[in-house]
Design a protein around this motif. Structure first.
Motif, PDB file in Angstrom:
ATOM      1  N   PRO A  83       0.819  -1.213   0.000  1.00  9.43           N
ATOM      2  CA  PRO A  83       0.000   0.000   0.000  1.00  9.43           C
ATOM      3  C   PRO A  83       0.856   1.268   0.000  1.00  9.43           C
ATOM      4  CG  PRO A  83      -0.894  -1.602   1.518  1.00  9.43           C
ATOM      5  CD  PRO A  83       0.433  -2.150   1.047  1.00  9.43           C
TER       6      PRO A  83
ATOM      7  N   TRP B  96      -7.096   1.937  -6.165  1.00  8.24           N
ATOM      8  CA  TRP B  96      -7.597   0.914  -5.241  1.00  8.24           C
ATOM      9  C   TRP B  96      -6.439   0.030  -4.763  1.00  8.24           C
ATOM     10  CZ3 TRP B  96     -11.959   2.311  -3.335  1.00  8.24           C
ATOM     11  CH2 TRP B  96     -12.969   2.881  -4.119  1.00  8.24           C
TER      12      TRP B  96
ATOM     13  N   ARG C 143      -3.916   2.012  -2.653  1.00  7.42           N
ATOM     14  CA  ARG C 143      -4.329   2.242  -1.258  1.00  7.42           C
ATOM     15  C   ARG C 143      -4.433   0.916  -0.488  1.00  7.42           C
ATOM     16  NH1 ARG C 143      -8.922   6.299  -3.567  1.00  7.42           N
ATOM     17  NH2 ARG C 143      -7.661   8.201  -3.688  1.00  7.42           N
TER      18      ARG C 143
ATOM     19  N   GLU D  83      -6.568  -1.452  -1.124  1.00  8.53           N
ATOM     20  CA  GLU D  83      -7.968  -1.841  -0.941  1.00  8.53           C
ATOM     21  C   GLU D  83      -8.405  -2.959  -1.879  1.00  8.53           C
ATOM     22  OE1 GLU D  83      -8.844   2.737   0.305  1.00  8.53           O
ATOM     23  OE2 GLU D  83     -10.323   1.791  -0.999  1.00  8.53           O
ATOM     24  N   LEU D  84      -7.835  -3.028  -3.058  1.00  5.36           N
ATOM     25  CA  LEU D  84      -8.255  -4.038  -4.046  1.00  5.36           C
ATOM     26  C   LEU D  84      -6.978  -4.513  -4.737  1.00  5.36           C
ATOM     27  CD1 LEU D  84     -11.237  -4.760  -4.825  1.00  5.36           C
ATOM     28  CD2 LEU D  84     -10.955  -3.305  -6.826  1.00  5.36           C
TER      29      LEU D  84
ATOM     30  N   THR E 257     -18.351   3.159  -6.085  1.00  3.14           N
ATOM     31  CA  THR E 257     -18.626   2.963  -4.663  1.00  3.14           C
ATOM     32  C   THR E 257     -20.125   2.749  -4.430  1.00  3.14           C
ATOM     33  OG1 THR E 257     -18.940   5.327  -4.368  1.00  3.14           O
ATOM     34  CG2 THR E 257     -16.716   4.482  -3.991  1.00  3.14           C
TER      35      THR E 257
ATOM     36  N   VAL F  38     -16.962  -1.751  -5.850  1.00  2.00           N
ATOM     37  CA  VAL F  38     -16.157  -2.201  -4.709  1.00  2.00           C
ATOM     38  C   VAL F  38     -17.018  -2.509  -3.486  1.00  2.00           C
ATOM     39  CG1 VAL F  38     -14.031  -1.078  -5.443  1.00  2.00           C
ATOM     40  CG2 VAL F  38     -15.727   0.236  -4.150  1.00  2.00           C
ATOM     41  N   GLU F  39     -18.351  -2.242  -3.582  1.00  2.00           N
ATOM     42  CA  GLU F  39     -19.242  -2.526  -2.433  1.00  2.00           C
ATOM     43  C   GLU F  39     -20.563  -3.099  -2.955  1.00  2.00           C
ATOM     44  OE1 GLU F  39     -17.871   1.307   0.315  1.00  2.00           O
ATOM     45  OE2 GLU F  39     -18.954   1.524  -1.585  1.00  2.00           O
TER      46      GLU F  39
ATOM     47  N   ASP G 295      -3.671  10.283  -5.557  1.00  2.00           N
ATOM     48  CA  ASP G 295      -4.216   9.810  -4.286  1.00  2.00           C
ATOM     49  C   ASP G 295      -4.636  10.979  -3.400  1.00  2.00           C
ATOM     50  OD1 ASP G 295      -2.801   8.375  -1.292  1.00  2.00           O
ATOM     51  OD2 ASP G 295      -4.785   7.969  -2.153  1.00  2.00           O
TER      52      ASP G 295
END
Ligand SMILES: [Zn+2]
Length: 344
Positions: free
Chosen positions: A9, A43, A46, A48-49, A248, A272-273, A333
């Motif tokens: 990350p 993603w 960070r 996250e993915l 999102t 992503v959700e 970012d």
């Protein structure tokens, strides 16, 4: 050769990696001249993915010069300048023939174990079905034109896919959810499709200024239920065409809420959700779209860029060299840049 590698990350580095080389007879090797950093690359950046996996190559947007050609490649020669869509495909299977190259039976994505776009060179499988050749007259020494062409590797095609999926046509009203590079290209695509009224939902002054240049007629800065209420007010009950350009849960909920009963949400953001479907069901809203088959849109959009009909280049508001790629990620970012162009 040197290429961008994911080390964890917020830790991407430009490292020495094995040279890109032919492996299959249908491959070519492209020496990269321009690449981009994508919002969807943030993603993994960070943490996250993890689409690029541990220590994977990064980047899926690039263009350049053909440097080596496999024996079974028919349409490309050494020295040709080409743009690549963000997924490779054979161009002949049932899905490619139907314009859905991202479902190609032989297809795949750049990066991870494959060469990534943010590097000096890329091995391109199924080159005849994947790459689009640039006319020899195109002068990539023109920085504005090079940037405009670079958006065709992903974001301008993805914006177009959102507009087409939402069913935007002449005289219509469209709402665009998201003011990132894809959202802004969605505004440009809605304009290109002939929409009369384009309402952009976002709240960054610099980006909304670009949206207005691209054809937005109204802006809604409120988010969530307030944003939905504002759109309902502006449109008297919702818009028939809504472009979801973020991915999102909040963005999908806003897009669905801003849509008129019986209308269509064209969605292109990486989801992503989870998404609630109650409202979709209750108001018969169409949910159309998905990952953009950029290869299908590139020829028509390239023609419009070269003819000056559209100019998506303002979304690339930062230029870095290969060594500057880690800074480019940090700038995006921290929202100091909309999108970074990498020149090699
Ligand atoms: Zn195919």
């Amino acid at each position: 050769m040197r290429a961008t590698v994911f080390n964890g990350p917020r830790d991407v580095r430009v490292e020495e990696v094995p040279d890109a080389a032919l492996r299959e007879p249908t491959d070519v090797v492209v020496r990269v001249t321009h690449a981009c950093i994508c919002g969807s690359d943030l993603w993994p950046y960070r943490g996250e993915l993890l689409i690029y996996g541990e220590h994977g190559r990064m980047g899926h947007e690039f263009m350049g010069v053909v440097d080596d050609v496999g024996p079974e490649v028919r349409t490309l020669r050494k020295g040709d300048r080409v743009i690549a869509p963000f997924a490779f495909s054979d161009g002949v299977c049932e899905y490619c023939s139907g314009g859905l190259h991202t479902s190609c039976v032989h297809g795949g994505y750049w990066g991870a174990q494959n060469d990534g776009g943010q590097g000096e060179a890329v091995r391109v499988p199924w080159a005849d079905g994947t790459l689009v050749k640039l006319p020899e007259s195109v002068d990539l020494g023109d920085a504005r034109l090079a940037a405009a062409v670079a958006t065709l590797t992903d974001v301008m095609c993805t914006g177009q896919h959102a507009a087409v999926s939402a069913g935007v046509g002449p005289g219509g009203t469209a709402v665009v959810v998201g003011d990132g590079a894809v959202g802004l290209c969605g505004v440009l695509a809605a304009k290109r499709q002939g929409a009369d009224r384009i309402i952009v939902m976002g709240r960054h002054d610099d980006r909304l200024a670009i949206a207005r240049r691209f054809g937005a007629t109204d802006e809604v800065r409120e988010r969530g239920p307030e944003g939905v209420a504002r759109v309902q007010e502006l449109t008297g009950g919702g818009a028939p065409h809504v472009l979801e350009c973020v991915g999102t849960g909040q963005s999908f909920a806003t897009a669905i809420g801003a849509c008129r009963p019986g209308g269509t949400v064209g969605h292109v953001g990486v989801p992503v959700e989870p998404i609630a479907l109650g409202d979709v069901h209750g108001r018969n809203i169409g949910l159309v779209g998905g990952v953009c088959p950029a290869r299908a849109y590139q020829p028509e959009l390239l023609a419009d860029v070269l003819a000056g009909v559209i100019d998506p280049s303002p979304v690339l508001d930062l230029t870095v060299t290969l060594d500057g790629v880690p800074d480019g990620y940090a700038a995006m970012d921290e929202r100091r840049a909309v999108k970074a162009l990498v020149t090699l």
